[in-house]
Design a protein around this motif. Sequence first.
Motif, PDB file in Angstrom:
ATOM      1  N   ARG A 203       0.826  -1.211   0.000  1.00 63.28           N
ATOM      2  CA  ARG A 203       0.000   0.000   0.000  1.00 63.28           C
ATOM      3  C   ARG A 203       0.860   1.261   0.000  1.00 63.28           C
ATOM      4  N   TYR A 204       1.914   1.275   0.834  1.00 58.50           N
ATOM      5  CA  TYR A 204       2.795   2.448   0.870  1.00 58.50           C
ATOM      6  C   TYR A 204       3.356   2.745  -0.517  1.00 58.50           C
ATOM      7  N   PHE A 205       3.811   1.684  -1.196  1.00 55.64           N
ATOM      8  CA  PHE A 205       4.448   1.850  -2.499  1.00 55.64           C
ATOM      9  C   PHE A 205       3.463   1.673  -3.644  1.00 55.64           C
ATOM     10  N   GLY A 206       2.185   1.595  -3.309  1.00 55.48           N
ATOM     11  CA  GLY A 206       1.143   1.477  -4.311  1.00 55.48           C
ATOM     12  C   GLY A 206       0.224   2.670  -4.268  1.00 55.48           C
ATOM     13  N   GLU A 207      -0.946   2.496  -3.663  1.00 58.55           N
ATOM     14  CA  GLU A 207      -1.949   3.556  -3.695  1.00 58.55           C
ATOM     15  C   GLU A 207      -1.524   4.831  -2.973  1.00 58.55           C
ATOM     16  N   LEU A 208      -0.646   4.736  -1.967  1.00 55.19           N
ATOM     17  CA  LEU A 208      -0.209   5.940  -1.261  1.00 55.19           C
ATOM     18  C   LEU A 208       0.885   6.689  -2.016  1.00 55.19           C
ATOM     19  N   GLY A 209       1.458   6.063  -3.011  1.00 53.51           N
ATOM     20  CA  GLY A 209       2.303   6.780  -3.964  1.00 53.51           C
ATOM     21  C   GLY A 209       3.756   6.971  -3.591  1.00 53.51           C
ATOM     22  N   PHE A 210       4.220   6.397  -2.481  1.00 53.53           N
ATOM     23  CA  PHE A 210       5.625   6.548  -2.110  1.00 53.53           C
ATOM     24  C   PHE A 210       6.505   5.609  -2.942  1.00 53.53           C
ATOM     25  N   VAL A 211       7.779   5.956  -3.034  1.00 55.56           N
ATOM     26  CA  VAL A 211       8.732   5.193  -3.839  1.00 55.56           C
ATOM     27  C   VAL A 211       9.803   4.611  -2.924  1.00 55.56           C
ATOM     28  N   ASP A 212      10.095   3.333  -3.112  1.00 54.63           N
ATOM     29  CA  ASP A 212      11.198   2.672  -2.424  1.00 54.63           C
ATOM     30  C   ASP A 212      12.470   3.025  -3.194  1.00 54.63           C
ATOM     31  N   VAL A 213      13.192   4.029  -2.714  1.00 55.73           N
ATOM     32  CA  VAL A 213      14.279   4.625  -3.490  1.00 55.73           C
ATOM     33  C   VAL A 213      15.390   3.622  -3.800  1.00 55.73           C
ATOM     34  N   ALA A 214      15.837   2.883  -2.797  1.00 56.22           N
ATOM     35  CA  ALA A 214      16.936   1.948  -3.017  1.00 56.22           C
ATOM     36  C   ALA A 214      16.543   0.857  -4.008  1.00 56.22           C
ATOM     37  N   ARG A 215      15.319   0.348  -3.890  1.00 60.40           N
ATOM     38  CA  ARG A 215      14.869  -0.678  -4.837  1.00 60.40           C
ATOM     39  C   ARG A 215      14.732  -0.097  -6.236  1.00 60.40           C
ATOM     40  N   SER A 216      14.232   1.121  -6.327  1.00 58.14           N
ATOM     41  CA  SER A 216      14.071   1.762  -7.621  1.00 58.14           C
ATOM     42  C   SER A 216      15.407   1.899  -8.343  1.00 58.14           C
ATOM     43  N   LEU A 217      16.453   2.222  -7.602  1.00 58.38           N
ATOM     44  CA  LEU A 217      17.766   2.407  -8.216  1.00 58.38           C
ATOM     45  C   LEU A 217      18.486   1.082  -8.454  1.00 58.38           C
ATOM     46  N   ALA A 218      18.277   0.111  -7.566  1.00 60.37           N
ATOM     47  CA  ALA A 218      18.990  -1.165  -7.689  1.00 60.37           C
ATOM     48  C   ALA A 218      18.384  -2.073  -8.747  1.00 60.37           C
ATOM     49  N   GLY A 219      17.073  -1.937  -8.968  1.00 60.56           N
ATOM     50  CA  GLY A 219      16.394  -2.848  -9.872  1.00 60.56           C
ATOM     51  C   GLY A 219      16.001  -4.141  -9.175  1.00 60.56           C
ATOM     52  N   GLU A 220      15.511  -5.094  -9.939  1.00 58.70           N
ATOM     53  CA  GLU A 220      14.993  -6.339  -9.370  1.00 58.70           C
ATOM     54  C   GLU A 220      16.131  -7.326  -9.150  1.00 58.70           C
ATOM     55  N   VAL A 221      16.920  -7.058  -8.129  1.00 56.62           N
ATOM     56  CA  VAL A 221      18.058  -7.910  -7.773  1.00 56.62           C
ATOM     57  C   VAL A 221      17.959  -8.251  -6.288  1.00 56.62           C
ATOM     58  N   PRO A 222      18.598  -9.331  -5.854  1.00 58.73           N
ATOM     59  CA  PRO A 222      18.600  -9.634  -4.422  1.00 58.73           C
ATOM     60  C   PRO A 222      19.269  -8.514  -3.623  1.00 58.73           C
ATOM     61  N   GLY A 223      18.619  -8.104  -2.527  1.00 58.43           N
ATOM     62  CA  GLY A 223      19.184  -7.037  -1.706  1.00 58.43           C
ATOM     63  C   GLY A 223      19.148  -5.698  -2.435  1.00 58.43           C
ATOM     64  N   PRO A 224      20.197  -4.882  -2.270  1.00 59.23           N
ATOM     65  CA  PRO A 224      21.328  -5.082  -1.364  1.00 59.23           C
ATOM     66  C   PRO A 224      20.872  -4.991   0.099  1.00 59.23           C
ATOM     67  N   TYR A 225      21.320  -5.971   0.885  1.00 58.84           N
ATOM     68  CA  TYR A 225      20.850  -6.106   2.252  1.00 58.84           C
ATOM     69  C   TYR A 225      21.450  -5.029   3.160  1.00 58.84           C
ATOM     70  N   THR A 226      20.742  -4.732   4.253  1.00 58.19           N
ATOM     71  CA  THR A 226      21.204  -3.710   5.196  1.00 58.19           C
ATOM     72  C   THR A 226      21.355  -4.238   6.611  1.00 58.19           C
ATOM     73  N   TRP A 227      20.912  -5.468   6.884  1.00 55.85           N
ATOM     74  CA  TRP A 227      21.023  -6.045   8.222  1.00 55.85           C
ATOM     75  C   TRP A 227      21.412  -7.511   8.123  1.00 55.85           C
ATOM     76  N   TRP A 228      22.343  -7.902   8.997  1.00 53.65           N
ATOM     77  CA  TRP A 228      22.793  -9.279   9.101  1.00 53.65           C
ATOM     78  C   TRP A 228      22.876  -9.642  10.568  1.00 53.65           C
ATOM     79  N   SER A 229      22.347 -10.772  10.948  1.00 58.81           N
ATOM     80  CA  SER A 229      22.403 -11.217  12.332  1.00 58.81           C
ATOM     81  C   SER A 229      23.854 -11.339  12.785  1.00 58.81           C
ATOM     82  N   TYR A 230      24.086 -11.049  14.047  1.00 60.50           N
ATOM     83  CA  TYR A 230      25.407 -11.272  14.633  1.00 60.50           C
ATOM     84  C   TYR A 230      25.694 -12.763  14.819  1.00 60.50           C
ATOM     85  N   ARG A 231      24.649 -13.572  14.750  1.00 52.83           N
ATOM     86  CA  ARG A 231      24.808 -15.003  14.995  1.00 52.83           C
ATOM     87  C   ARG A 231      25.281 -15.734  13.743  1.00 52.83           C
TER      88      ARG A 231
END
Length: 283
Positions: A203-231
Amino acid sequence: MNQQSTDATREGVLRVATVNVNGIRAAYKRGMADWLEGRDIDVLCLQEVRAPDKVAKDLLGEDRWEIHHHEAEAKGRAGVLTAVRRDAHGGTLLPVERRVGLAEGTNDSGRWIEDDIALPDGSKLTIVSTYVHSGEVDTPRQVDKYAFLDAMTRRLPDLVEHADHALIVGDLNVGHTELDIKNWKGNVKNAGFLPEERAYFDRYFGELGFVDVARSLAGEVPGPYTWWSYRGQAFDNDAGWRIDYHMATPALAGKAATAVVDRAASYDTRFSDHAPLVVDYRL
């Protein structure tokens, strides 16, 4: 770290960074100051500050940054902060108005702050630094998370009306699509990747009209991730989650030139379990 070159004369570029520091005191002990010193950031947004106001301001330095910090009521928990570099763009970016909290009756202590900034072209930018609840299935923590996401759903249209540009950054604690989690199949019943949570982001990135900036620039690729467990070997195997976002209104998103995850060179050089997400907007 995976950093683009810095340039103190970046004319017309607004550099905004967001990172969950997992405790600012611990992050500084692990080298956060070195990262910050070499990054030439205009607006810095932090989550999980987990420190008193004076400690956070002393570490960052009030002589260099105009700091807006919202502590959590519970000591050592949450905490969000926005800092604008005092000399950025000739000192013209200092906030003109600030607000704390998301919605009455919502468990938003230390989780949501808004800063209005007058841009050089005369337009107004509202920047939000937010830390969404991590949640836990079938517990009050998940109830709090849904209440917070509901309140976000109501607040986002108001932000669009309030300013020329709106930018929500922070640790949103939800991977939106299968591309956002390395091991997504094992997490479809876990908080952070529940279908009900992901529907909010539809909904945020649909009807409410916001853009996921990092995804928009990266394209349809895995990640790039921002969090990794310490374990385990999550960081070394890049078994991460992309849960830190820049959510922008369309006109602002259209000005985004680069989005970089400043992933540490090695496990032992990390200053947090999250990596900073840094975006350059050509205004």
